[in-house]
Design an enzyme around this catalytic site. Structure first.
Site, PDB file in Angstrom:
ATOM      1  N   HIS A 117      26.231 -10.486  39.548  1.00 16.70           N
ATOM      2  CA  HIS A 117      26.673  -9.304  40.285  1.00 16.70           C
ATOM      3  C   HIS A 117      27.965  -9.676  41.010  1.00 16.70           C
ATOM      4  CE1 HIS A 117      23.416  -6.478  39.713  1.00 16.70           C
ATOM      5  NE2 HIS A 117      22.591  -7.511  39.720  1.00 16.70           N
ATOM      6  N   ARG A 184      22.319 -32.249  37.430  1.00 16.62           N
ATOM      7  CA  ARG A 184      23.222 -33.406  37.352  1.00 16.62           C
ATOM      8  C   ARG A 184      22.785 -34.262  36.165  1.00 16.62           C
ATOM      9  NH1 ARG A 184      26.290 -31.689  41.339  1.00 16.62           N
ATOM     10  NH2 ARG A 184      25.433 -31.682  43.420  1.00 16.62           N
TER      11      ARG A 184
END
Ligand SMILES: CC(C)(COP(=O)(O)OP(=O)(O)OC[C@H]1O[C@@H](n2cnc3c(N)ncnc32)[C@H](O)[C@@H]1OP(=O)(O)O)[C@@H](O)C(=O)NCCC(=O)NCCS
Length: 190
Positions: A117, A184
């Site tokens: 959005h 990660r």
């Protein structure tokens, strides 16, 4: 009938045709999305799903298995290669475009979401501020673990593994495992 009135009538007629066309695309898409979600992949379900997706503009390779309860939004912006499995409960939201390569496995309840959005200034509301679309690319030989989330714009390198529950916010190099929130690198493939 005056020329002016006739012109307005033609313009209005064009608008009506445009709306009918727009609406029919939505109906076609909604119908396909609903059936794809409901059908199992066995007993010919995969074949039906394939044609529903092709009918709605998706580009598909061979041997694609899409489990039951997989939600595919905007199939017109979806490309899937050969030998791909999309497991139960996954969400593939292709508004911004999603390209899935060959030999890709998408685990249960994973989400691949290609739109955000738009967040406006504080004096406007989010609901009325539209979307920002960004294409997601998942390269060949990738395994996306259960319940992970791939966010808009991400490119997942060839041979990568996305660990269960990861939230992938940035591109993933080839042949590494990523995990955690935000994801990660946790190790590399030998
Ligand atoms: C990613 C995964 C494949 C790694 O398995 P593995 O090779 O046995 O990994 P390891 O146990 O050697 O873990 C390596 C490191 O990553 C961490 N790690 C493993 N899975 C992780 C996860 N989901 N999120 C965050 N970190 C994770 C480990 O804690 C370990 O960290 P450490 O080195 O600090 O101890 C596995 O943990 C996983 O997430 N599998 C997904 C299962 C799944 O989705 N199945 C559905 C099938 S469709």
């Amino acid at each position: 009938m005056s020329g002016n009135l006739l012109l307005r009538l033609v313009e209005d007629f064009k608008k009506i045709i445009h709306r009918i066309k727009k609406y029919s695309t939505t109906v076609k898409r909604t119908f396909a999305v609903g059936i794809i979600e409901m059908l199992p992949s066995i007993c010919g379900g995969s074949i039906v799903k394939k044609y529903l997706l092709l009918w709605n503009g998706a580009k598909l390779g061979k041997n694609i298995i899409i489990d039951k309860r997989v939600l595919i939004r905007n199939p017109e912006n979806l490309t899937i290669g050969d030998n791909v499995v999309i497991s139960h409960g996954s969400v593939i939201s292709a508004g911004g475009g999603i390209k899935i390569g060959n030999d890709v496995l998408i685990g249960y309840y994973a989400k691949v979401i290609s739109a955000n959005h738009n967040i406006p200034d504080k004096n406007e509301i989010i609901r009325l501020s539209g979307h920002i679309y960004k294409k997601i690319t998942i390269n060949n030989d990738v395994w996306i673990g259960t319940s992970s989330i791939i966010l808009p714009g991400v490119i997942i390198g060839k041979g990568a593994v996305v660990a269960a529950g990861a939230v992938v916010t940035k591109d993933v190099p080839s042949y590494v495992y990523v995990g955690g929130v935000p994801a990660r690198v946790i190790k590399s493939r030998k």
